[in-house]
Design an enzyme around this catalytic site. Structure first.
Site, PDB file in Angstrom:
ATOM      1  N   SER A  50     -19.888-104.593  52.095  1.00 47.47           N
ATOM      2  CA  SER A  50     -19.758-103.136  52.210  1.00 47.47           C
ATOM      3  C   SER A  50     -20.636-102.537  53.304  1.00 47.47           C
ATOM      4  O   SER A  50     -20.431-101.383  53.691  1.00 47.47           O
ATOM      5  CB  SER A  50     -20.090-102.465  50.876  1.00 47.47           C
ATOM      6  N   LYS A  91     -26.795 -99.751  50.187  1.00 48.61           N
ATOM      7  CA  LYS A  91     -25.987 -98.723  50.846  1.00 48.61           C
ATOM      8  C   LYS A  91     -26.873 -97.927  51.804  1.00 48.61           C
ATOM      9  O   LYS A  91     -28.098 -98.010  51.771  1.00 48.61           O
ATOM     10  CB  LYS A  91     -25.362 -97.752  49.825  1.00 48.61           C
TER      11      LYS A  91
END
Length: 253
Positions: A50, A91
């Site tokens: 991601s 993230k």
């Protein structure tokens, strides 16, 4: 009298003292660097793609242990939140408390409080995300993956309390460098967020930690090698001197 008094094995006392000092200082720097790094950083394996292309699944990263209050926009953080599965995740922080995060503005860019943000770390050339708008509550962080088309991030949780944001207290660490593979290097702070209030964070001491270990290792090796090298050079000098005396004796005869 010679300026370098020699011991029985042919070493200069000064050289021996300096080599011992080099090993001692090198040991302090080497071990101190490792201890410092262990206290400040936690190694972490990136679990998913991601955050590509910035970091890849399976990369071993160094994450600086920090308090959530130290987080700034643009930071890549390791965090854990129950609504996200209560497992460590990686993230990028794109919004902090009070921000309005939206996509897409002019040129398909992410906007923070109406200002378009340059994100050169994104892989895709199209819009920075699918369309969305979120208001970040005070004390919360809004997080996105750099692989916007495949990241399960705050956008997936827009219907949750806080519109997909997580509390600052959920942050465990902030990524500073990729330790493996070796070509990963340092993770730079993105300039796109620098002009916003609060600016971007400062890198941790990873350069100093690595430098301490590297310099310490060099000093240890150099100090340890001094003795064998000095003995070999001394032996060659004695051999050359002996050969010279034999030639001189033969000439006299």
């Amino acid at each position: 009298m010679s300026g370098t008094v020699r011991t029985d094995d042919g070493h200069g006392r000064l050289g021996n003292a300096l080599s011992g000092l080099a090993v001692a200082v090198g040991s302090v720097l080497f071990l101190g660097g490792f201890i410092w790094g262990a206290v400040v950083y936690q190694p972490y394996t990136v679990p998913t793609d991601s955050m590509t292309p910035t970091v890849q699944a399976g990369d071993r990263v160094l994450a600086e242990r920090i308090d959530g209050d130290q987080v700034r926009r643009g930071d890549i953080v390791v965090f854990r939140d129950k609504q996200w599965g209560d497992m460590p995740m990686v993230k990028r922080v794109v919004g902090v408390g009070g921000d309005t995060i939206a996509c897409c503005g002019d040129g398909g860019k992410l906007t923070v409080n109406g200002k378009a943000v340059e994100e050169p770390y994104l892989r895709t050339k199209g819009p920075a995300s699918n369309s969305f708008t979120a208001n970040v509550p005070k004390g919360q962080l809004f997080l996105l993956g750099d692989e916007r088309m495949g990241s399960q991030d705050s956008r997936v949780h827009l219907q949750d309390p806080g519109q997909g944001s997580v509390p600052r207290s959920a942050v465990e660490a902030r990524l500073d460098a990729v330790a493996w593979p070796l070509n990963g290097g340092l993770l730079e702070r993105p300039d796109g967020f620098a002009a916003l209030p609060g600016g971007v964070s400062r890198p941790g001491p990873v350069k100093l930690v690595v430098g301490s270990v590297a310099v310490g290792g060099v000093l240890i090796v150099a100090g340890a090698l001094y003795g064998p090298i000095a003995r070999r050079l001394s032996g060659r000098r004695r051999g050359a001197a002996g050969a010279g005396r034999k030639k001189a004796t033969a000439g006299v005869g």
